[in-house]
Write an enzyme that holds these catalytic residues in place. Structure first.
Site, mmCIF file in Angstrom:
data_model
loop_
_atom_site.group_PDB
_atom_site.id
_atom_site.type_symbol
_atom_site.label_atom_id
_atom_site.label_comp_id
_atom_site.label_asym_id
_atom_site.label_seq_id
_atom_site.Cartn_x
_atom_site.Cartn_y
_atom_site.Cartn_z
ATOM 1 N N GLU A 195 88.971 17.606 -12.665
ATOM 2 C CA GLU A 195 89.425 17.331 -11.302
ATOM 3 C C GLU A 195 90.422 16.166 -11.263
ATOM 4 O O GLU A 195 90.308 15.248 -10.451
ATOM 5 C CB GLU A 195 88.222 17.064 -10.383
ATOM 6 N N ASP A 227 78.139 23.577 -9.408
ATOM 7 C CA ASP A 227 78.315 22.276 -8.765
ATOM 8 C C ASP A 227 77.308 22.045 -7.645
ATOM 9 O O ASP A 227 77.692 22.112 -6.474
ATOM 10 C CB ASP A 227 79.754 22.177 -8.233
ATOM 11 N N GLU A 246 75.745 17.135 -0.632
ATOM 12 C CA GLU A 246 77.121 17.587 -0.440
ATOM 13 C C GLU A 246 77.203 19.040 0.014
ATOM 14 O O GLU A 246 77.999 19.384 0.884
ATOM 15 C CB GLU A 246 77.888 17.404 -1.762
HETATM 16 C C1 GCV Z 1 82.992 12.814 -7.791
HETATM 17 C C2 GCV Z 1 82.268 17.952 -6.982
HETATM 18 C C3 GCV Z 1 82.501 17.061 -5.799
HETATM 19 C C4 GCV Z 1 83.413 15.899 -6.150
HETATM 20 C C5 GCV Z 1 82.806 15.158 -7.341
HETATM 21 C C6 GCV Z 1 82.653 16.148 -8.484
HETATM 22 C C7 GCV Z 1 81.999 15.507 -9.703
HETATM 23 O O1 GCV Z 1 83.424 18.646 -7.316
HETATM 24 O O2 GCV Z 1 83.026 17.815 -4.759
HETATM 25 O O3 GCV Z 1 83.527 15.068 -5.034
HETATM 26 O O4 GCV Z 1 83.607 14.079 -7.711
HETATM 27 O O5 GCV Z 1 81.831 17.200 -8.079
HETATM 28 O O6 GCV Z 1 80.811 15.702 -9.857
HETATM 29 O O7 GCV Z 1 82.680 14.837 -10.453
#
Ligand code: GCV
Length: 707
Positions: free
Chosen positions: A298, A372, A400
């Site tokens: 990411e 996730d 989340e």
């Molecule tokens: C901290 C998901 C979340 C991101 C997070 C990522 C991760 O994609 O949406 O906000 O980033 O996981 O665990 O690194």
């Protein structure tokens, strides 16, 4: 006339700040007297910070619970002493503990033992162990359990029990739904808020011994002296409670902070930079825990940028912290949008070939499932997939993908389901729990991380029941074999009341709540159909340039079928599991229905076990989810007399939001999927009162946790 306790509840409201450490007065008169007798005389030498903390906790708790101020002494006088000491100090301890059990409790465990109805001993091999023992003792009192014959020999089953705060230096919290970050960087290091101490107390009370205080989407500034001063202040405040501080390391920090031309882990200059930086960190924080790293994921930089492996990246940092006893928690959450491979397979493909290549002080941190933090996922195939590598679990405590801090979803059942899954890695009984506590492969370094749901909200977690998830995480990190029921039971009694007429229905409500959430959000193995970006509310129609961040990539609905074919005839993700798990998942008939659309693409008229078509079953489950939230509302409303007004009303309002949003989820998903199935929503269920266009038109701006 109303009983006094009810009147009391309505006059004195509670804001939830005290968590499960409320220390409510003991109500059972017989027990009260027994407890008072037992703790009148406490033998405790409060000569270290941890023991001072233990003494303060006892003073506060015993006054509140028992209405007494115990005498603290250094000698055992007569009978009825509460003796809190290291093994060698007192005969009463020496004569009543064995060498073997002292070995079993290790450095952090403890023994709680009533001796011949006379003295009570709390024994540990370290001062932090004694503090943990004191907290457990107080929990026993809080739950009003009898002391006679009490004999607890307990020690943590994992070593690193750590919260991961995705907190930014501007105090926003990524995926945080309970206000801002607790860390007041602007006023640190000078101002130490009492809240830091209460945070450490709460963690110690459940045995959490680490905190990674910065976001894994890391900011290199945290490694500069200005910030290290502040980190030191936090570390100093947490230390008495056995809570070690860890930082996230941005892989490109040498370039960003000191203009190095590269961050290649094979470059000598880069290695020297990290060695010097680590030395500097330890000069501020001598017991610094180490680094947590998100790399090559990411947008985060990592070893891929230099054609190096994850192991090469991790080992460079591991070598830097090794001389100081530090560790590196290297996240396995690595995936790449340019990779044509099924996203859920990528981490395994990347890490499995590296098994055995990581240093001993590296622990690979793996999310519970291969995608996730969805409401339900099968366990990550890396558990049981890497025998020669230290692996730790990463659960998400912050919700989340489970309704943020407005939905009551007790996560212990989700954690338990994952931990108890049998990987079959070394035959039957090779549960995920055994792959992370060292009992299956004998790993020396073990752990569990929880992505924190804590913020500046007065009640810490936004939802009063979100506190239960923090608590549950701590208890399971300590002992991954505990049951959700037991954890809920403890938490309810300490957080609300011990009254059975309250505990029973609330426990049921909590234990059912995760399945309820799965039903109204993602039944039958659906996943990642939340709104884009902030992930709040439904978004099964989400499309976009990055396919692996869309919903249509995951559900693949068409006129004839729905679901992601990960069987051997599809992406073959099932091939990453051991037999017979692979075979179980591979066949749509044997695949547990809760994972059906995760692993299979199924026609709309496919008959599920109930005899319903897939479409009807989906509709019934969505509807069931809504009905179950309504049942939660009824349950809560019937318990008004047991709860103080403030918490009662707040939970009542939040359940109202949850009900509205469950309806939103059900209606919008059914209307959207109906455009593919072309089948009627069964008459027996409540029909949507709005159109699909209406739902697709909802835009939520400025959502918490998304910046
Ligand atoms: C901290 C998901 C979340 C991101 C997070 C990522 C991760 O994609 O949406 O906000 O980033 O996981 O665990 O690194």
């Amino acid at each position: 006339m109303l009983p006094l306790v009810f009147i009391f509840l309505h006059v004195f409201s509670e804001d939830g700040y005290r968590l499960w450490l409320r220390y409510a007065p003991v109500e059972n008169a017989v027990l009260l007297q027994k407890y008072q007798n037992q703790v009148k005389n406490i033998v405790l030498k409060a000569d270290t910070p941890s023991l001072k903390a233990a003494k303060t906790e006892l003073e506060t708790a015993l006054l509140k619970m028992l209405g007494i101020r115990p005498v603290f002494t250094e000698t055992v006088e007569g009978r009825n002493n509460l003796v809190i000491e290291l093994p060698d100090d007192f005969d009463v301890i020496k004569n009543n503990t064995g060498a073997q059990e002292l070995q079993v409790i290790g450095n952090e465990g403890f023994i709680l033992r009533q001796i011949k109805n006379e003295n009570f001993i709390i024994v540990a091999n370290s001062h932090v162990g004694l503090l943990y023992g004191v907290f457990r003792f107080l929990q026993i009192l809080q739950q009003e359990q009898p002391l006679p014959e009490l004999n607890v020999v307990d020690a943590p089953k994992t070593q690193v029990r750590i919260l991961n705060h995705w907190d930014n230096l501007d105090r926003t919290v990524e995926r945080g739904y309970a206000g801002f970050s607790l860390w007041d960087w602007f006023r640190l290091p000078d101002v130490i808020h009492p809240r830091y101490i209460d945070y450490a107390r709460a963690n110690a009370s459940v045995g959490i011994n680490g905190t990674a205080i910065t976001n894994v989407n890391a900011n290199a500034q945290i490694l500069t002296p200005v910030y290290l001063e502040k980190v030191k202040a936090l570390a100093d405040a947490f230390r008495p409670y056995g809570l070690k501080v860890y930082l996230t390391a941005r892989f490109s920090a040498p370039m960003e902070l000191d203009n190095l031309p590269t961050a290649d882990p094979h470059d000598k200059q880069v290695q020297d930079w990290w060695n010097r930086k680590v030395e500097e960190i330890y000069s501020y924080i001598p017991d610094f825990g180490g680094f947590l790293v998100k790399a090559d994921s990411e947008g985060q930089p990592g070893p891929h940028n230099y054609n190096r492996t994850q192991a090469e990246g991790a080992n460079m940092l591991a070598d830097a912290v090794a001389p100081f006893g530090g560790i590196v928690m290297w996240r396995a959450f690595v995936y790449d949008q340019h990779m044509p491979e099924d996203r859920t397979k990528q981490a395994y493909n990347e890490f499995k070939p590296l098994d055995g290549k990581f240093r001993d002080n590296v622990i690979v941190q793996v999310k519970n499932g291969p995608l996730d933090f969805q409401p339900r996922e099968p366990f990550h195939p890396l558990f049981g997939g890497m025998e020669k590598t230290n692996l730790m679990m990463e659960f998400q405590i912050t919700q989340e993908y489970l309704g943020f801090s407005t939905h009551l979803v007790f996560l212990a059942p989700l954690y338990e389901e994952c931990l108890q899954f049998d990987t079959h890695a070394k035959g039957k009984g090779s549960t995920v729990a055994k792959t992370i506590d060292g009992s299956l492969y004998g790993q020396k370094l073990t752990g569990m991380a929880g992505v924190s749901n804590i913020g500046t909200d007065r009640n810490w977690t936004g939802h009063p029941f979100g506190q239960a998830n923090w608590y549950a995480f701590g208890r399971l990190a300590w002992n991954p074999y505990l049951g959700s029921r037991e954890i809920a039971n403890e938490w309810i009694k300490m957080t609300f009341t011990k009254n059975h007429d309250f505990v029973r229905p609330v426990k049921k409500m909590m234990l059912d709540s995760r399945e309820t959430c799965v039903n109204y959000m993602t039944p039958l193995g659906l996943h990642h159909i939340m709104a884009a970006g902030h992930h709040h509310g439904p978004g099964p129609w989400v499309e976009g340039r990055r396919p692996d961040w869309t919903a249509i990539y995951y559900h693949r609905a068409s006129a004839d079928s729905i679901g992601f074919n990960r069987s051997s005839s599809g992406s073959n993700a099932i091939g990453q599991y051991h037999q017979p798990v692979a075979e179980l998942f591979d066949n749509s008939k044997s695949c547990p229905e809760e994972f059906l659309l995760w692993f299979h693409r199924v026609p709309w008229d496919y008959r599920v076990k109930s005899g319903n078509t897939l479409w009807d079953e989906m509709a019934y489950r969505y509807n069931q989810g809504v009905n179950d939230v309504r049942t939660m509302q009824q349950t809560w409303n019937s318990l008004k007399d047991f709860v103080d007004n403030e918490r009662f009303r707040y939970v009542e309002s939040l359940l109202g939001i949850q009900e509205k949003e469950a309806v939103w989820w059900r209606n919008s998903c059914l209307l959207y999927f109906q455009t593919f199935s072309n089948m009627p929503i069964p008459d027996a269920i409540e029909q949507p009162d709005k159109t699909l266009e209406y739902y697709m038109g909802i835009r939520e701006l400025y959502m918490p946790g998304h910046h």
